[in-house]
Design an enzyme around this catalytic site. Structure first.
Site: not given
Ligand code: GLN
Length: 487
Positions: A177, A78, A153
């Protein structure tokens, strides 16, 4: 062998047996990214040169007789975690041109274990969101239905793994997330216990809640990643100095006698009936495997949402104060210092601004006790709820999310509806345990449903073993089918 359809463990074993090289597996992934990711849009940056170099090094090390846990396995990270020499944007314009000079601890651990880093995946700006729609760059699409969000996210990481564009990935879970996008994309995704994985090199959102988490196609893939990234790091003062178990070895599949609690508050009003049915069926299956199912209560569940949004926004406001145009990230030069700070901070997107304003209000003189102070006290009640629950059960089972993946654009103008999506993941973050989401079937639209398994502090091995045992009873998921018209 078609490298893009196997699991991380299958690839690792094939590499060990010398059936293919890491360079071949990495190149196949990079080719697939070129072919597919213009539709899925899971990566913000593809570090192709770096990846091929890492793959060549892995092959050389293997030829010299070395073997490390992830030697030659291509994975994604990420874009909230620093990767030396690569952009680390946090999905924000304010860090658009930031090239990290160092690696996050978790990234270092991946590299030491021999993993190949394919690139940085899309995220909601500063990890604030549940759909990747607040990314300053673009929205990632769900590989099961490209008109829908992958969750967020860590939606880029989830979409990349689900679409066969990485064998595993790291995300971060501040309020859900990792688990929520794992649920939306049909993956296993875990939030480990706070402190299990160092936050060093992870761009801060809400420091008392942030935690890195692994995502994989199976419990074993997730366990393999967790074994590598978990562990003590003196550079994070909240890092836990406790031994790391062998999470893969813990996957015995034997869950006989395990006490599984089902909190009725997690089957909230408004939960999709298909989600509820699939989760209840999964719990019945877990019972058939020999676990004892016990009805429990986490009475303060419904306060999770307001408590979380007060605490997370307050911490975010403090953490994001550093982006003032003088020390970190972009600078938009204005007529004087104040003007420069204002113009620079105008680069934040609307969701980030909303959180900063909410957080500043909650912390402001006169309101501190009323909002932030009360939220801290209420957080203790939730912690106590979980602590009591774990006196009578070993694991808690519940839905990960009230619904399956929603359509792109459907909730962007309605922050509250967006926040409600996190109702069932947030309570754990406010407490101290660990949790994961594992696939438990599909709704009538063909969208994956997630079963959430929550364990007490440092019970990662236990929840992974439940996920593994359950997974053995389910038809094998075929992510290549997810690509539908694109493949
Ligand atoms: N969706 C939640 C939020 O917007 C959780 C995000 C996260 O876990 N990073 O804050």
């Amino acid at each position: 062998m078609e490298p893009t359809i196997s699991t991380l463990i299958e690839l690792r074993d094939a590499l060990r047996r010398g059936e293919l090289t890491s360079v071949a597996a990495t190149q196949a992934m990079l080719d697939r990214i070129v072919a597919i990711d213009n539709t899925i849009r899971s990566y913000l940056t593809v570090t192709d040169e770096m990846a091929l170099e890492m793959a060549a090094t892995a092959d050389r090390r293997r030829a010299e007789g070395e073997d490390t846990p992830l030697l030659g396995v291509p994975v994604a990270v990420k874009d909230l975690l620093c990767l030396a020499g690569a952009p680390t944007t946090a999905g924000s314009k304010i860090l658009e041109n930031f090239i990290s000079p160092y690696n996050a601890h978790a990234v270092d651990r991946l590299i030491e274990a021999g993993a190949v880093i394919l690139g940085k995946t899309n995220t909601d700006e500063f990890a604030m969101g549940s759909s990747t729609e607040s990314s300053a760059f673009f929205t990632t699409r769900n590989p099961w239905d490209t008109e829908r969000v992958p969750g967020g996210s860590s939606g880029g990481s989830a979409a990349a793994v689900a679409a066969g564009l990485a064998y595993g990935a790291l995300g971060t879970d501040t309020g859900g997330s990792v688990r929520q996008p794992a649920s939306f994309c049909g993956l296993v995704g875990m939030r480990p216990t706070y402190g299990r994985i160092s936050r060093w090199g992870v761009i801060a959102y809400a420091s008392s809640l942030d935690q890195v988490g692994p995502m994989g196609q199976t419990a074993a893939d997730t366990a393999a990643l967790l074994s590598v990234i978990a562990g003590y790091d003196p550079r994070d003062s909240t890092s836990l100095d406790t031994p790391v178990p062998d999470y893969e070895a813990a996957l015995t599949g034997d869950i006989r006698g395990l006490r599984v609690g089902v909190p009725h508050e997690f089957f909230i009003e408004g939960i999709d009936t298909e989600v509820e049915a699939a989760v209840r069926a999964a719990i019945e299956q877990i019972a058939r495997l020999g676990a004892e199912i016990i009805e429990i209560s986490i009475p303060h569940t419904r306060y999770g949402l307001p408590i979380y949004y007060l605490i997370a926004s307050a911490e975010a406001g403090a953490n994001l104060a550093r982006y003032d145009g003088t020390r970190f990230g972009e600078r938009v030069t204005g007529s004087d210092v104040i003007d420069t700070v204002e113009r620079t901070r105008a680069l934040f997107g609307p969701e980030v601004k909303r959180r900063i304003m909410l957080g500043s209000y909650a912390l402001s003189a006169g309101y501190y006790d009323q909002y932030y102070g009360r939220a801290l006290k209420a957080r203790e009640l939730i912690r106590e709820n979980f602590r009591q629950a774990f006196e009578t059960v070993d694991v808690i089972a519940a839905p990960t999310c009230p619904t399956t993946a929603f359509k792109i654009g459907e909730r962007v103008d309605d922050p509250l509806t967006m926040y409600l999506n996190d109702m069932l993941t947030l309570p754990l973050n406010l407490s101290t345990g660990c949790g994961l989401s594992t696939p438990c079937g599909f709704d009538s639209k063909g969208l994956p449903i997630g079963l959430q398994l929550i364990g007490g502090p440092l019970q990662e091995a236990t929840i992974l073993n439940v996920a593994h045992a359950y997974e053995q009873t389910q038809p094998r998921r075929k992510p290549e089918l997810a690509l539908g018209d694109i493949a």
